[in-house]
Design a protein around this motif. Structure first.
Motif, short mmCIF file in Angstrom:
data_model
loop_
_atom_site.label_atom_id
_atom_site.label_comp_id
_atom_site.label_asym_id
_atom_site.label_seq_id
_atom_site.Cartn_x
_atom_site.Cartn_y
_atom_site.Cartn_z
N ILE A 590 20.06 25.13 -102.76
CA ILE A 590 20.71 24.97 -104.07
C ILE A 590 22.20 25.29 -104.01
O ILE A 590 23.04 24.50 -104.45
CB ILE A 590 20.01 25.86 -105.12
N VAL A 599 23.36 31.18 -113.38
CA VAL A 599 22.04 30.76 -113.86
C VAL A 599 22.04 30.65 -115.38
O VAL A 599 22.91 31.19 -116.08
CB VAL A 599 20.93 31.76 -113.43
N THR A 649 25.73 24.05 -109.71
CA THR A 649 24.36 23.55 -109.73
C THR A 649 23.59 24.27 -110.82
O THR A 649 23.60 25.51 -110.87
CB THR A 649 23.67 23.75 -108.37
N VAL A 651 20.75 26.08 -112.69
CA VAL A 651 19.56 26.83 -112.33
C VAL A 651 19.05 27.55 -113.58
O VAL A 651 19.82 28.26 -114.26
CB VAL A 651 19.85 27.86 -111.21
N HIS A 674 17.24 23.10 -111.66
CA HIS A 674 16.27 23.81 -110.82
C HIS A 674 15.70 24.98 -111.62
O HIS A 674 16.46 25.77 -112.21
CB HIS A 674 16.93 24.34 -109.55
N LEU A 676 13.76 28.43 -111.34
CA LEU A 676 13.40 29.48 -110.39
C LEU A 676 12.79 30.67 -111.12
O LEU A 676 13.06 30.91 -112.30
CB LEU A 676 14.63 29.94 -109.60
#
Length: 697
Positions: A590, A599, A649, A651, A674, A676
């Motif tokens: 990632i 995040v 990115t 997350v 993504h 997580l």
């Protein structure tokens, strides 16, 4: 006498590495020692046969590098012929006054039979042969060899860069790149040697002329001055023998010059010899033959012309053209499966069997007939090579062998359409413009471009089909320009990566376990089937691939499954455990090596609500209000877009209990996000909360 030593000496003489030194010694012997007429006949015959063999080898050679020793062979053949000239000159001048076969049967035959015993005719024939050899064949071959050597050396840097580009793109391996570099170097050496060898052939032709006039002058002087012959008689004897000697030498020289010209002028396909190339390219066009037949036929009906000869040749040409045209039409009907191409005989109906039930292709690519050149190597198509590179790259990245792609043409498709299918079901389809290139707008360009608007089939980006001459201008404006083959390969790569979990099955899982058993046999033995059945392992690996987690580290995956498999056989629980063990790999995929991970998190109240909903969920699914689900989806989408605009990115970090459900919730609707769990963050990584999604906007 020690016969073993004699035998060993003969074996040593028979070895191939002594061939060249022995040949050089023989050539020196011919120059220095007088040879009997019979031996000279043998050597002249061998010289003609040797030159003919060289010519035929060249004709049937597919690529020049297959006869890389040709420049050296030219030198040896030239030395042999010059040594024979010296030997024949000696015997003609020494024994020529005896007339007849004093200089050997071969020279006598060429002097008496070939030119009818008339030295004037022989002189004219010899001069014509020299003109053909020296002015036409040798001069042209020398020029072509010189230009070929220059162009080959100039093209070497470009070829080396192309090899490096293919190696970096994964299209070829290190061994293939090394072999191609060696071939490029060998090609440059060959054409450089041919440039020098052509000078041997040219010098040989010049020496033939000089030797002829020297022998004629010397023969007349010896015949008149030493043997007391009349000038006319001496001229008849020595001139005739000299011309016979010259013709014996010029015929092999002409054959060798022709071989040199054929080598340096051969162009094109490496799977066809010269005869096949000429036949395929010169006599496969029926229109040219029809027109030639018409012109010859018209000449044949003109009064005073040899009508029978012209009309007969015109008939042969017209018949050949008709047969070729008929063969082309039949081949075209067969290629499209036309019913007229099928035999009219009623086929025997046989009983159906399981062989008639064809399995579906795991990965298939169908193309319209105008796209066939993209996949046909004989027409310069590179798509099959690129697909091989795509499979190799994805196999290395994902951790299992991507199945082969079955490529075929489909006449039901539009001529410029291609279709990608997975398990027999269409997964993607798009139209191409084979003669143009696609300029893709990556999101920020600095000008407008003229072309036909379209969409990139892989990612849905705005794009244009442009002419190839606009490529540099488009790249200057910020567009990404790719050719049609790259469009198909990229689309296929995207679909294979997105559906990798569907391509992975029991066979692939067993292959991976077999490979792991070579280094960790006890681990595999305890895992399957003692701890978990193979079906559960397959499901876990499919879950990982579906969530874009590579399965390259199979050892860690197997150890985690062996540890947690004794507690639970639920694939979702095991998948969560494996993801935690692969946390470093997941985070590296990632964000790379960055220490801080930005995040998105959920509001504590919203996370508790989702947790309770999952605990009380029934078979119909999670009981979340539609309005709340839509609001949460909108907030996540906005937060993802903000992070992508900032070059980060996206997350989403949540608890491990709700992570699988949230991952499925956003998988197909929010691209690039993504999901997580907290336990999937390695201890050496720091998190930075950039936004929080709550129940209320």
């Amino acid at each position: 006498m020690d016969f073993s030593r004699v035998t060993a000496a003969f074996k040593l003489l028979g070895k191939a590495e002594l061939g060249a030194p022995l040949a050089i010694v023989m050539i020196l012997a011919m120059i220095m020692l007088p040879l009997p007429a019979f031996v000279l006949d043998l050597l002249f015959t061998f010289n003609i046969a040797f030159s003919l063999i060289i010519l035929l080898v060249v004709v049937y050679t597919l690529r020049p590098l297959e006869f890389a020793a040709f420049p050296t062979v030219i030198l040896l053949a030239t030395l042999l012929r010059l040594a024979l000239n010296v030997a024949s000159t000696r015997i003609v001048l020494l024994e020529g006054h005896n007339g007849g076969d004093a200089a050997g049967k071969v020279i006598e035959a060429f002097g008496a039979f070939v030119i009818g015993g008339n030295f004037a005719v022989g002189l004219v024939v010899f001069i014509i042969l020299v003109i053909i050899n020296f002015v036409v064949v040798t001069k042209g071959a020398g020029r072509v060899a010189e230009v070929g050597a220059r162009f080959t050396l100039d093209a070497m840097p470009g070829k080396q860069m192309a090899i490096d580009a293919d190696l970096n793109a994964g299209l070829i391996s290190q061994d293939e790149a090394r072999a191609r570099r060696a071939e490029v170097a060998a090609e440059a050496d060959f054409y450089g040697s041919m440039d020098g060898a052509s000078k041997f052939v040219r010098g040989d032709a010049i020496s033939g002329i000089i030797i002829l006039f020297v022998n004629m002058s010397g023969g007349l002087a010896i015949g008149v001055g030493q043997h007391g012959l009349a000038f006319a008689e001496a001229g008849q004897i020595y001139v005739l023998l000299t011309i016979g000697d010259g013709l014996v030498a010029q015929i092999p020289s002409l054959l060798l010059s022709s071989a040199s010209a054929l080598v340096v002028t051969k162009v094109g396909s490496s799977n066809q010899n010269i005869g096949q190339q000429v036949s395929a390219q010169l006599f496969e066009n029926p229109k040219a033959l029809f027109i030639a037949a018409g012109v010859i036929g018209l000449l044949g009906v003109i009064p005073g012309m040899p009508n029978l000869v012209f009309i007969l040749l015109a008939s042969v040409l017209a018949g050949s053209a008709w047969l070729i045209d008929k063969r082309h039409k039949e081949a075209e009907l067969v290629s499209i499966g036309h019913p007229l191409a099928v035999s009219h005989a009623v086929p025997e109906i046989k009983e159906l069997g399981w062989d008639d039930v064809m399995p579906v292709d795991i990965v298939g690519l169908e193309v319209g007939y105008r796209l066939i050149p993209l996949v046909d190597k004989n027409q310069g198509g590179q798509l099959m090579t690129r697909i091989k590179g795509v499979r190799k790259k994805l196999s290395q990245e994902l951790g299992f062998l991507i199945p082969s792609v079955h490529i075929r043409d489909n006449l039901d498709l539009s001529p410029t359409t291609y279709r990608i299918s997975l398990m027999g079901v269409t997964a993607g389809e798009a139209d191409l413009m084979p003669e143009m290139e696609m300029a893709i707008n990556p999101g920020r360009v600095f000008g407008t471009l003229q072309g036909k608007a379209c969409k990139d089939p892989a990612f849905g980006l705005d794009a244009l089909w442009i002419e190839p001459n606009q490529k540099d201008h488009a790249q200057t404006l910020g567009y990404t320009v790719v050719d049609p083959g790259t469009v198909v390969a990229t689309h296929l790569s995207h679909l294979l990566q997105s559906h990798s979990h569907e391509l992975f099955g029991y066979e692939e899982a067993q292959k991976i376990l077999d490979n792991l058993a070579k280094s960790a046999p006890k681990l595999v033995e305890d895992l399957v089937p003692k701890t978990l059945p193979l079906g559960v392992v397959v499901k876990v690996l499919q879950n990982l691939l579906q969530e874009r987690v590579p399965i390259r580290d199979m050892r860690s995956i197997a150890e985690t499954l062996a540890e947690y498999g004794v507690k639970s056989q639920d694939p979702d629980i095991l998948t969560s455990a494996v993801r935690a063990s692969l946390s470093r790999l997941i985070i590296h995929e990632i964000s790379g090596i960055q220490n801080e991970l930005p995040v998105i998190t959920l509001d504590h109240e919203l996370e508790q609500l989702l947790h309770k909903s999952l605990q009380t969920a029934n078979e119909s699914g999670v009981g979340i209000e539609p309005g709340l689900a839509e609001q949460m989806h909108t907030s996540l989408q906005e937060s993802t877009q903000k992070m992508e605009m900032a070059g980060q990115t996206a997350v989403l970090l949540v608890s491990s209990y709700i992570r699988p459900w949230l991952a499925r919730f956003v998988r197909h609707s929010i691209s690039g996000l993504h999901v997580l769990a907290y336990n999937e963050i390695p201890a050496d990584r720091q998190i930075k909360v950039v936004s929080t999604v709550g129940r209320r906007a």
